[in-house]
Design an enzyme around this catalytic site. Structure first.
Site, PDB file in Angstrom:
ATOM      1  CG  HIS A 101      -0.141   0.130   2.531  1.00  0.00           C
ATOM      2  ND1 HIS A 101       0.562  -0.924   3.074  1.00  0.00           N
ATOM      3  CD2 HIS A 101       0.043   1.177   3.372  1.00  0.00           C
ATOM      4  CE1 HIS A 101       1.145  -0.531   4.194  1.00  0.00           C
ATOM      5  NE2 HIS A 101       0.858   0.743   4.394  1.00  0.00           N
ATOM      6  CG  ASP A 103       1.906   4.829   4.870  1.00  0.00           C
ATOM      7  OD1 ASP A 103       1.415   3.708   5.096  1.00  0.00           O
ATOM      8  OD2 ASP A 103       3.102   5.106   5.114  1.00  0.00           O
ATOM      9  NE  ARG A 274       2.472   5.513   9.941  1.00  0.00           N
ATOM     10  CZ  ARG A 274       1.484   5.127   9.135  1.00  0.00           C
ATOM     11  NH1 ARG A 274       1.662   4.097   8.327  1.00  0.00           N
ATOM     12  NH2 ARG A 274       0.331   5.732   9.140  1.00  0.00           N
TER      13      ARG A 274
HETATM   14  C1  SIN Z   1       3.488   0.957   7.589  1.00  0.00           C
HETATM   15  O1  SIN Z   1       2.767   0.456   6.747  1.00  0.00           O
HETATM   16  O2  SIN Z   1       3.580   2.178   7.727  1.00  0.00           O
HETATM   17  C2  SIN Z   1       4.331   0.070   8.483  1.00  0.00           C
HETATM   18  C3  SIN Z   1       5.540  -0.409   7.784  1.00  0.00           C
HETATM   19  C4  SIN Z   1       6.403  -1.253   8.671  1.00  0.00           C
HETATM   20  O3  SIN Z   1       6.098  -1.446   9.843  1.00  0.00           O
HETATM   21  O4  SIN Z   1       7.418  -1.755   8.166  1.00  0.00           O
END
Ligand code: SIN
Length: 283
Positions: A101, A103, A274
């Site tokens: 995906h 984001d 994140r």
């Molecule tokens: C995400 O989809 O932002 C997470 C990616 C990850 O944890 O490697």
């Protein structure tokens, strides 16, 4: 291009590079930042090793690129509204982000970039894969590209989450209590082929994870092509793979990449912080 402020070591032929010799815990000068920004556009996914980043520093670095955004489905870290923790515990069998995906492509202004910082990683496994959606577009036939140029994709946050995103995610021990129950399903229409606002290059902007159908077409009519494009976009030669270490920060450009968090480390723990940046409306 030649960079003066640091060394750049490509990870793969398609995209991705490690940036060597930059300490993100310190304020960056303008030339150093401009080169990092250029490296970001050139490589689409950048990896900085052995960083020591507080949530505050992570937000500060992200802010050099744009406006950090608030993720609508997960509660942020106390005191840091733009930072969410992604945790898979030893008990979890599902992970977060375990499908290709880009984001928040279901929002009217999907995330421009994502900054993911590794705090705890498994001994092995838990890598993240990235794919170059411009290369994927360029490697379609001209007739297919022409047809796609006029299509609009309908993207939904509820795709693949039967019973709702929060209900599915509640099954994750590490994410328990972090999901925002009241968040609405988000649906946004975006061009299937988007033009990168900074480089002008065209890339696919469609995914099995978020795209339900093409505007004006039924789900049944749309899905075979969505499935084809989703498979095509992740051909191995369009991808790179990042192996995490504690202290690794990876920054990716959601406008021209997709990513996939591998779930191959059951019984081990993985914890990341994140930050995402607000993007523009895709055209
Ligand atoms: C995400 O989809 O932002 C997470 C990616 C990850 O944890 O490697």
């Amino acid at each position: 291009m030649a960079y003066q402020a640091f060394d750049v070591k490509p990870i793969a032929g398609a995209l991705g590079a490690e940036i060597l010799g930059v300490d993100l815990s310190q304020d960056l000068g303008n030339q150093e930042f401009d080169e990092i920004h250029q490296a970001f556009l050139d490589n689409k996914t950048l990896c900085f090793r052995d960083q020591s980043l507080t949530p505050d520093r992570q937000v500060k670095f992200a802010s050099r690129f744009g406006q950090p955004d608030i993720y609508p489905y997960i509660k942020s870290l106390p005191g840091f509204p733009e930072v969410i923790e992604i945790l898979k515990t030893e008990q979890d069998t599902m992970n977060f982000g375990g499908g290709w995906h880009s984001d928040t492509s279901y929002l009217p202004q999907p995330a421009m970039g994502t900054f993911l910082y590794a705090l705890e990683v498994p001994d092995s496994g838990g890598d993240t894969l990235f794919t170059n959606m411009q290369l994927a577009y360029e490697n379609l036939s001209s007739a297919m590209r022409e047809m796609l140029d006029d299509l609009i994709g309908v993207n939904s946050s509820a795709q693949n989450y039967k019973g709702g995103r929060a209900a599915s995610m509640k099954k994750l021990d590490g994410m328990k209590g972090k999901f925002i129950e009241s968040s609405e399903v988000s649906v946004a229409e975006h061009p299937v082929v988007r033009i990168h606002p900074e480089t002008g290059h065209k890339g696919l902007f469609v995914s099995r994870a978020h795209t339900t159908n093409f505007k004006g077409m039924s789900v049944e009519e749309s899905q075979p092509l969505i499935q084809f494009l989703s498979d095509h976009a992740v051909r191995p030669e369009f991808t790179c793979r990042v192996r995490w270490r504690p202290g690794t920060l990876v920054l990716w450009d959601n406008r021209c990449t997709q990513h996939f968090a591998l779930n191959d480390y059951n019984g081990q723990r993985r914890r990341m912080n994140r930050v995402t940046l607000r993007g523009d409306r895709p055209v």
